[in-house]
Write a protein that holds these residues in place. Structure first.
Motif, PDB file in Angstrom:
ATOM      1  N   ARG A   1       0.846  -1.184   0.000  1.00 14.98           N
ATOM      2  CA  ARG A   1       0.000   0.000   0.000  1.00 14.98           C
ATOM      3  C   ARG A   1       0.883   1.236   0.000  1.00 14.98           C
ATOM      4  NH1 ARG A   1      -5.381  -1.330   1.319  1.00 14.98           N
ATOM      5  NH2 ARG A   1      -5.781   0.805   0.621  1.00 14.98           N
ATOM      6  N   HIS A   2       0.418   2.298  -0.614  1.00 19.07           N
ATOM      7  CA  HIS A   2       1.160   3.551  -0.601  1.00 19.07           C
ATOM      8  C   HIS A   2       0.783   4.299   0.664  1.00 19.07           C
ATOM      9  CE1 HIS A   2       2.413   7.568  -2.520  1.00 19.07           C
ATOM     10  NE2 HIS A   2       3.477   6.910  -2.124  1.00 19.07           N
ATOM     11  N   THR A   3       1.729   4.372   1.605  1.00 22.02           N
ATOM     12  CA  THR A   3       1.421   4.886   2.940  1.00 22.02           C
ATOM     13  C   THR A   3       1.552   6.406   3.049  1.00 22.02           C
ATOM     14  OG1 THR A   3       3.701   4.399   3.540  1.00 22.02           O
ATOM     15  CG2 THR A   3       2.040   2.741   4.109  1.00 22.02           C
TER      16      THR A   3
ATOM     17  N   ILE B   1       1.905  10.366   0.420  1.00 19.92           N
ATOM     18  CA  ILE B   1       1.671  11.024  -0.877  1.00 19.92           C
ATOM     19  C   ILE B   1       3.027  11.508  -1.390  1.00 19.92           C
ATOM     20  CG2 ILE B   1      -0.736  11.669  -0.449  1.00 19.92           C
ATOM     21  CD1 ILE B   1       0.137  14.407   0.451  1.00 19.92           C
ATOM     22  N   ASP B   2       3.159  11.585  -2.716  1.00 21.42           N
ATOM     23  CA  ASP B   2       4.426  11.990  -3.316  1.00 21.42           C
ATOM     24  C   ASP B   2       4.307  13.387  -3.921  1.00 21.42           C
ATOM     25  OD1 ASP B   2       5.642   9.513  -2.767  1.00 21.42           O
ATOM     26  OD2 ASP B   2       4.726   8.633  -4.557  1.00 21.42           O
ATOM     27  N   PHE B   3       5.423  14.103  -3.837  1.00 18.47           N
ATOM     28  CA  PHE B   3       5.507  15.444  -4.434  1.00 18.47           C
ATOM     29  C   PHE B   3       6.651  15.490  -5.430  1.00 18.47           C
ATOM     30  CE2 PHE B   3       3.393  16.138  -0.426  1.00 18.47           C
ATOM     31  CZ  PHE B   3       2.429  17.083  -0.731  1.00 18.47           C
TER      32      PHE B   3
ATOM     33  N   ALA C   1      14.689  11.123  -7.952  1.00 14.84           N
ATOM     34  CA  ALA C   1      14.411  12.057  -6.860  1.00 14.84           C
ATOM     35  C   ALA C   1      12.939  12.460  -6.850  1.00 14.84           C
ATOM     36  CB  ALA C   1      15.290  13.293  -6.994  1.00 14.84           C
ATOM     37  N   HIS C   2      12.319  12.364  -5.694  1.00 14.97           N
ATOM     38  CA  HIS C   2      10.996  12.926  -5.438  1.00 14.97           C
ATOM     39  C   HIS C   2      10.851  12.963  -3.927  1.00 14.97           C
ATOM     40  CE1 HIS C   2       9.814   8.638  -5.009  1.00 14.97           C
ATOM     41  NE2 HIS C   2       8.837   9.085  -4.245  1.00 14.97           N
ATOM     42  N   PHE C   3       9.767  13.520  -3.436  1.00 16.07           N
ATOM     43  CA  PHE C   3       9.590  13.585  -1.988  1.00 16.07           C
ATOM     44  C   PHE C   3       8.320  12.843  -1.579  1.00 16.07           C
ATOM     45  CE2 PHE C   3       7.746  15.715   1.751  1.00 16.07           C
ATOM     46  CZ  PHE C   3       8.692  15.289   2.674  1.00 16.07           C
ATOM     47  N   HIS C   4       8.493  11.889  -0.652  1.00 12.69           N
ATOM     48  CA  HIS C   4       7.367  11.114  -0.123  1.00 12.69           C
ATOM     49  C   HIS C   4       7.077  11.612   1.293  1.00 12.69           C
ATOM     50  CE1 HIS C   4       5.109   7.295   0.846  1.00 12.69           C
ATOM     51  NE2 HIS C   4       5.584   7.569   2.057  1.00 12.69           N
ATOM     52  N   PHE C   5       5.828  11.970   1.518  1.00 12.91           N
ATOM     53  CA  PHE C   5       5.403  12.525   2.815  1.00 12.91           C
ATOM     54  C   PHE C   5       4.328  11.635   3.394  1.00 12.91           C
ATOM     55  CE2 PHE C   5       2.640  15.996   4.872  1.00 12.91           C
ATOM     56  CZ  PHE C   5       3.411  16.035   6.027  1.00 12.91           C
TER      57      PHE C   5
END
Ligand SMILES: [Zn+2]
Length: 296
Positions: free
Chosen positions: A189-191, A193-195, A268-272
């Motif tokens: 599951r994707h726990t 959100i990505d930016f 590269a991306h940011f997972h929050f």
């Protein structure tokens, strides 16, 4: 320990019920509201209890977890409720207890309606060098370790005002996605959100709090967790550099690290991610809730 707590509470309830002056007096019962009352899986809700001024403590129980509420500047007692992404659907009781010092003043049962979380199915193919990170045992271990970190409850609201997104970029993926990796090699599951974010860009703390985790993990990469109190924690993943250490007090907007490509990522991306009462919930939905400030 939990069993003992339930026994103690049950005894308190029996003693309290006998001592309650007018348990049938509806005028004196605290007024409870839950918003939203229909809570999709993996989302949060705000519980408000308007109790008489002589009440000194309010607690609420959902899914067997009992937590204290805080007193807000508008006089209500406030707490957060959350549902797991895997939660069963249907009506679930929320029990609310209010106390005057050590004696139980009221015990009420409200409910929330847990509905489908509208999660997307996502089929993901990772490149060969990342395939070892699809090992289910490795994944279970990392998620269990992080779940322990996220399960702490600090009964004090450390943040003020609304949470802010840690990077300015646009959101490029949805929370809770039901993911299939490399044609059935791993189900997950994707726990969060990505930016969209560029390598080296600063990552800012979403709100005031205290760092409780700052280290490398196989999947989340260089990962930081901040405890904001009242069961709310945020997680920042796949970072390059980490600028904080566990135990450190953090103010909203502080730079805690830089955007990187560590862990199980193609680039590269940011997972929050954000948890409430130990459950991964949709950070975007949480940030849209109206949560009153705590009294000093
Ligand atoms: Zn992600």
């Amino acid at each position: 320990m939990r069993f003992l707590r339930i026994v103690v509470l049950s005894i308190a309830l029996i003693v309290g019920a006998a001592a309650m002056p007018q348990s049938g007096n509806a005028d004196s019962l605290p007024v409870v509201s839950i918003f939203p009352n229909e809570v999709p899986q993996g989302r949060s809700a705000v519980l408000r209890v308007a109790a008489p001024p002589e009440v000194t403590r309010v607690e609420a129980t959902l899914y067997g977890q009992q937590h204290s509420l805080y007193r807000s500047i508008d006089g209500d007692w406030v707490g957060l409720l959350a549902t797991d992404i895997y939660a069963d659907r249907g009506m679930f009781p929320v029990e609310i207890f209010s106390w005057i010092d050590d004696s139980l003043y009221s015990a009420q049962t409200e409910s929330i309606d847990v509905v489908w979380g509208s999660f997307l199915n996502q089929s993901i193919h990772v490149s060969n060098n990342l395939v070892p990170l699809l090992d289910p045992t490795l994944n279970d271990r990392e998620f269990e370790n992080l779940q322990r970190v996220y399960s702490r409850f600090t009964p004090e609201k450390l943040w003020q005002g609304p949470f802010q997104t840690p990077v300015p970029g646009v959101q490029i993926s949805e929370f809770g996605g039901i993911r299939d990796y490399n044609d059935g090699l791993l189900a997950g599951r994707h726990t969060g959100i990505d930016f969209r974010a560029g390598l080296g860009q600063p990552v800012h703390a979403a709100a005031h709090g205290r760092v409780v985790f700052a280290q490398n993990t196989p999947i989340h990469g260089n990962h930081v967790v901040i405890d904001h109190g009242m069961g709310v924690l945020t997680g920042y993943s796949h970072m390059g550099e980490l600028f904080v250490v566990p135990g450190q007090r953090i103010l909203q907007g502080d730079t805690i690290g830089s955007v990187g490509a560590t862990g199980r990522v193609e680039g590269a991306h940011f997972h929050f991610e954000l948890t409430v009462n130990g459950f991964w919930v949709d950070p975007a939905q949480f940030m849209g809730l109206s949560i009153p400030e705590a009294i000093d």
